[in-house]
Design an enzyme around this catalytic site. Structure first.
Site, PDB file in Angstrom:
ATOM      1  N   ARG A 156      23.798  34.813  54.265  1.00  0.00           N
ATOM      2  CA  ARG A 156      22.586  35.596  54.012  1.00  0.00           C
ATOM      3  C   ARG A 156      21.787  34.909  52.914  1.00  0.00           C
ATOM      4  O   ARG A 156      22.375  34.454  51.924  1.00  0.00           O
ATOM      5  CB  ARG A 156      22.935  37.006  53.509  1.00  0.00           C
ATOM      6  CG  ARG A 156      23.514  37.921  54.545  1.00  0.00           C
ATOM      7  CD  ARG A 156      24.193  39.086  53.884  1.00  0.00           C
ATOM      8  NE  ARG A 156      25.271  38.627  53.000  1.00  0.00           N
ATOM      9  CZ  ARG A 156      25.960  39.407  52.187  1.00  0.00           C
ATOM     10  NH1 ARG A 156      25.668  40.686  52.095  1.00  0.00           N
ATOM     11  NH2 ARG A 156      26.930  38.926  51.452  1.00  0.00           N
ATOM     12  N   PHE A 251      24.716  47.886  55.965  1.00  0.00           N
ATOM     13  CA  PHE A 251      23.539  47.793  56.844  1.00  0.00           C
ATOM     14  C   PHE A 251      23.117  49.143  57.411  1.00  0.00           C
ATOM     15  O   PHE A 251      22.743  49.270  58.568  1.00  0.00           O
ATOM     16  CB  PHE A 251      23.768  46.749  57.958  1.00  0.00           C
ATOM     17  CG  PHE A 251      23.469  45.363  57.463  1.00  0.00           C
ATOM     18  CD1 PHE A 251      24.274  44.775  56.509  1.00  0.00           C
ATOM     19  CD2 PHE A 251      22.352  44.669  57.904  1.00  0.00           C
ATOM     20  CE1 PHE A 251      23.983  43.524  56.002  1.00  0.00           C
ATOM     21  CE2 PHE A 251      22.045  43.412  57.397  1.00  0.00           C
ATOM     22  CZ  PHE A 251      22.873  42.843  56.449  1.00  0.00           C
ATOM     23  N   CYS A 262      15.618  35.160  60.376  1.00  0.00           N
ATOM     24  CA  CYS A 262      16.736  35.201  61.320  1.00  0.00           C
ATOM     25  C   CYS A 262      16.667  36.357  62.303  1.00  0.00           C
ATOM     26  O   CYS A 262      16.567  36.146  63.515  1.00  0.00           O
ATOM     27  CB  CYS A 262      18.048  35.257  60.545  1.00  0.00           C
ATOM     28  SG  CYS A 262      18.166  33.923  59.356  1.00  0.00           S
TER      29      CYS A 262
HETATM   30  C1  UGA Z   1      20.988  37.494  58.267  1.00  0.00           C
HETATM   31  C2  UGA Z   1      22.467  37.815  58.478  1.00  0.00           C
HETATM   32  O1  UGA Z   1      22.848  38.904  57.632  1.00  0.00           O
HETATM   33  C3  UGA Z   1      23.342  36.599  58.186  1.00  0.00           C
HETATM   34  O2  UGA Z   1      24.691  36.891  58.482  1.00  0.00           O
HETATM   35  C4  UGA Z   1      22.864  35.428  59.050  1.00  0.00           C
HETATM   36  O3  UGA Z   1      23.588  34.237  58.766  1.00  0.00           O
HETATM   37  C5  UGA Z   1      21.401  35.163  58.786  1.00  0.00           C
HETATM   38  O4  UGA Z   1      20.644  36.358  59.070  1.00  0.00           O
HETATM   39  C6  UGA Z   1      20.976  34.035  59.674  1.00  0.00           C
HETATM   40  O5  UGA Z   1      20.998  34.206  60.905  1.00  0.00           O
HETATM   41  O6  UGA Z   1      20.742  32.927  59.169  1.00  0.00           O
HETATM   42  P1  UGA Z   1      19.352  37.304  56.137  1.00  0.00           P
HETATM   43  O7  UGA Z   1      18.245  37.207  57.126  1.00  0.00           O
HETATM   44  O8  UGA Z   1      19.410  36.325  55.022  1.00  0.00           O
HETATM   45  O9  UGA Z   1      20.789  37.201  56.880  1.00  0.00           O
HETATM   46  O10 UGA Z   1      19.259  38.752  55.462  1.00  0.00           O
HETATM   47  P2  UGA Z   1      19.990  40.154  55.579  1.00  0.00           P
HETATM   48  O11 UGA Z   1      20.648  40.466  54.288  1.00  0.00           O
HETATM   49  O12 UGA Z   1      20.820  40.246  56.781  1.00  0.00           O
HETATM   50  O13 UGA Z   1      18.712  41.132  55.720  1.00  0.00           O
HETATM   51  C7  UGA Z   1      17.842  41.028  56.842  1.00  0.00           C
HETATM   52  C8  UGA Z   1      16.777  42.087  56.762  1.00  0.00           C
HETATM   53  O14 UGA Z   1      17.320  43.383  56.986  1.00  0.00           O
HETATM   54  C9  UGA Z   1      16.042  42.167  55.420  1.00  0.00           C
HETATM   55  O15 UGA Z   1      14.665  42.321  55.675  1.00  0.00           O
HETATM   56  C10 UGA Z   1      16.618  43.411  54.766  1.00  0.00           C
HETATM   57  O16 UGA Z   1      15.718  44.028  53.874  1.00  0.00           O
HETATM   58  C11 UGA Z   1      16.878  44.283  55.981  1.00  0.00           C
HETATM   59  N1  UGA Z   1      17.942  45.302  55.775  1.00  0.00           N
HETATM   60  C12 UGA Z   1      19.223  44.915  55.550  1.00  0.00           C
HETATM   61  C13 UGA Z   1      17.616  46.654  55.862  1.00  0.00           C
HETATM   62  O17 UGA Z   1      16.438  47.040  56.082  1.00  0.00           O
HETATM   63  N2  UGA Z   1      18.614  47.588  55.709  1.00  0.00           N
HETATM   64  C14 UGA Z   1      19.897  47.232  55.489  1.00  0.00           C
HETATM   65  O18 UGA Z   1      20.766  48.141  55.377  1.00  0.00           O
HETATM   66  C15 UGA Z   1      20.212  45.869  55.399  1.00  0.00           C
END
Ligand code: UGA
Length: 437
Positions: A156, A251, A262
């Protein structure tokens, strides 16, 4: 110790290469962008990622990590070539494989010894076979022996270094099991579970994992919207659900939806792959639609409180797609700002890391120097990205600076009762609206 070449110095490549060096391997990171490599030689990071700069410096000093634009130098004596280049998606969701193809062709051109090619870029299912075909085609029957292994990435942004060092699992897929086992040895020091499977299954695990996480978020956002209609509190609902071990708490934070480089790209690509192969990705379509609508809900809340947004000033806290990164790709904050500007509002914003990138995308956005500056003369304040430094603000100062009293807490980080008692008109996402009681 293995000799590794990592192609691509974006979030995935630079973190992967640096962390492999840190666990003792000899790593050369390659990028075709000369400017990027020059900056890395000077210790300047192309991205903001907590902890990365320090570990790059340590490993460069220890002689285990180097940077180059030259394929023959990077591949010289390398046991493994990791491909970690971007695969942006086009409007239909088709992954743009241009950079992967360039990397594979360059490897083929410089192949002068046996090598294992490891794909870390997120690529359509079946790409591993295509990589092997390109090399065979270019080099003919007399090519040096090579194998292709898929090693999908689960890092992440914002916690990539610690995610690399403490993975829940390492997934490896290949038609050549011995090659996958060789790649597994690179990760031995991390002592994490390693799963070896076939090439296409490994590629699919990546898409399915991201799609599932995005689905969880869209699910809880749908529940949040239902909570709003029925007077329940989604934060408590998520807490209660998360205690069930079959569900788990991660999540399930309702808010403005998912963004980044991603989830949007991968969910769309998976739906596209499914559709072009005769499957009907109904759930994935719903997951994307809910996510799109979630951004509009923030704008609707502002309109509900302020009436027409024309001529109003809205302060936005947080511009990156999530905290601890300077990445603004598909950022919910920026999508919402575009809608607000479209509706005639003036928008002023602040972010600890993503100001330059945000203004490059939205020149009309007025940049501020602090959360208090954002509040100045604002009719409403929108919390879009939950950086830690926004969690405990001096709200008396915020209130004194604002022209209006409306707060939209797009990530549910503040105590709504406190803000209500201070005289703010507070709106969260999926929580009861105290101002209406
Ligand atoms: C995501 C995956 O979590 C990683 O495992 C993966 O390697 C990566 O994509 C990728 O494919 O390279 P990332 O995009 O860095 O990682 O961020 P996340 O922490 O997963 O968050 C993604 C989005 O979801 C953000 O906009 C965050 O604000 C949102 N989110 C996350 C929520 O709205 N609610 C949540 O409970 C969690």
């Amino acid at each position: 110790m293995a000799k590794i070449c990592v192609i691509g110095t974006g979030y995935v490549g630079l973190v992967t290469g640096t962390c492999f060096a840190d666990i003792g391997h000899q790593v050369t990171c390659l990028d075709i962008d000369q400017n990027r490599i020059d900056q890395l030689h000077q210790g300047i990071m192309p991205i903001y990622e907590p902890g990365l700069e320090q570990i790059v410096e340590q490993n460069v000093d220890a002689g285990r990590l180097d940077f180059t634009t030259d394929y023959s130098e990077a591949l010289q004596g390398a046991d493994f070539a990791f491909i970690a280049v971007g695969t942006p998606s086009d409007d239909d969701g088709d992954a743009d494989m241009r950079y992967v193809k360039q990397a594979v062709m360059s490897i083929a051109q410089h192949l002068d010894h046996p090598i294992t090619i490891v794909n870390k870029s997120t690529v359509p299912v079946g790409t591993g076979d295509w990589v092997a075909e390109i090399i065979q085609e270019m080099n003919g029957a007399n090519t040096f022996p090579f194998s292709v292994v898929s090693n999908p990435e689960f890092l992440r942004e914002g916690s990539a270094v610690s995610d690399f060092m403490n993975p829940d699992r390492v997934v490896l897929g290949s038609t050549d099991r011995a090659a996958a086992e060789k790649v597994a040895t690179l990760y031995e020091a991390l002592r994490s579970p390693i799963m070896i499977t076939d090439l296409r299954t490994a590629e699919m695990i990546k898409y399915a994992s991201n799609a599932f996480l995005a689905t969880r978020i869209s699910f809880i956002n749908e529940i949040a919207n239902i909570c709003e209609s029925l007077g329940a509190d989604v934060k408590e609902v998520a807490r209660g659900m998360g205690m069930d071990q079959r569900i788990g708490p991660a999540f399930l934070d309702a808010g403005l939806g998912w963004g980044g480089s991603c989830f949007p790209k991968d969910v769309k690509a998976l739906a596209h792959m499914a559709a072009t192969h005769g499957a009907h990705p109904q759930l994935l379509q719903a997951v994307m639609n809910i996510n799109r609508n979630q951004r509009m809900r923030a704008v609707e809340k502002l309109e509900k409180a302020l009436g027409s947004l024309a001529g109003k000033t809205i302060g936005v806290l947080g511009l990156s797609f999530k905290p601890n990164t300077d990445d603004t790709r598909y950022s919910p904050a920026l999508d919402i700002i575009r809608m607000l500007i479209e509706a005639g509002a003036t928008v002023q914003g602040f972010d600890p890391q993503a100001m330059t990138a945000s203004q490059a995308e939205i020149p009309e956005l007025q940049l501020c120097t602090s959360p208090y500056d954002v509040a100045k003369n604002a009719d409403a304040l929108l919390l879009a990205t939950e950086w830690n430094e926004f969690k405990s603000l001096d709200f008396a100062r915020i209130k004194a600076n604002m022209r209006g009293d409306v707060i939209v807490d797009g990530r549910n980080i503040w105590y709504r009762m406190n803000l209500h008692q201070m005289g703010f008109t507070y709106f969260g996402m999926g929580v009861p609206n105290l101002s209406e009681n």
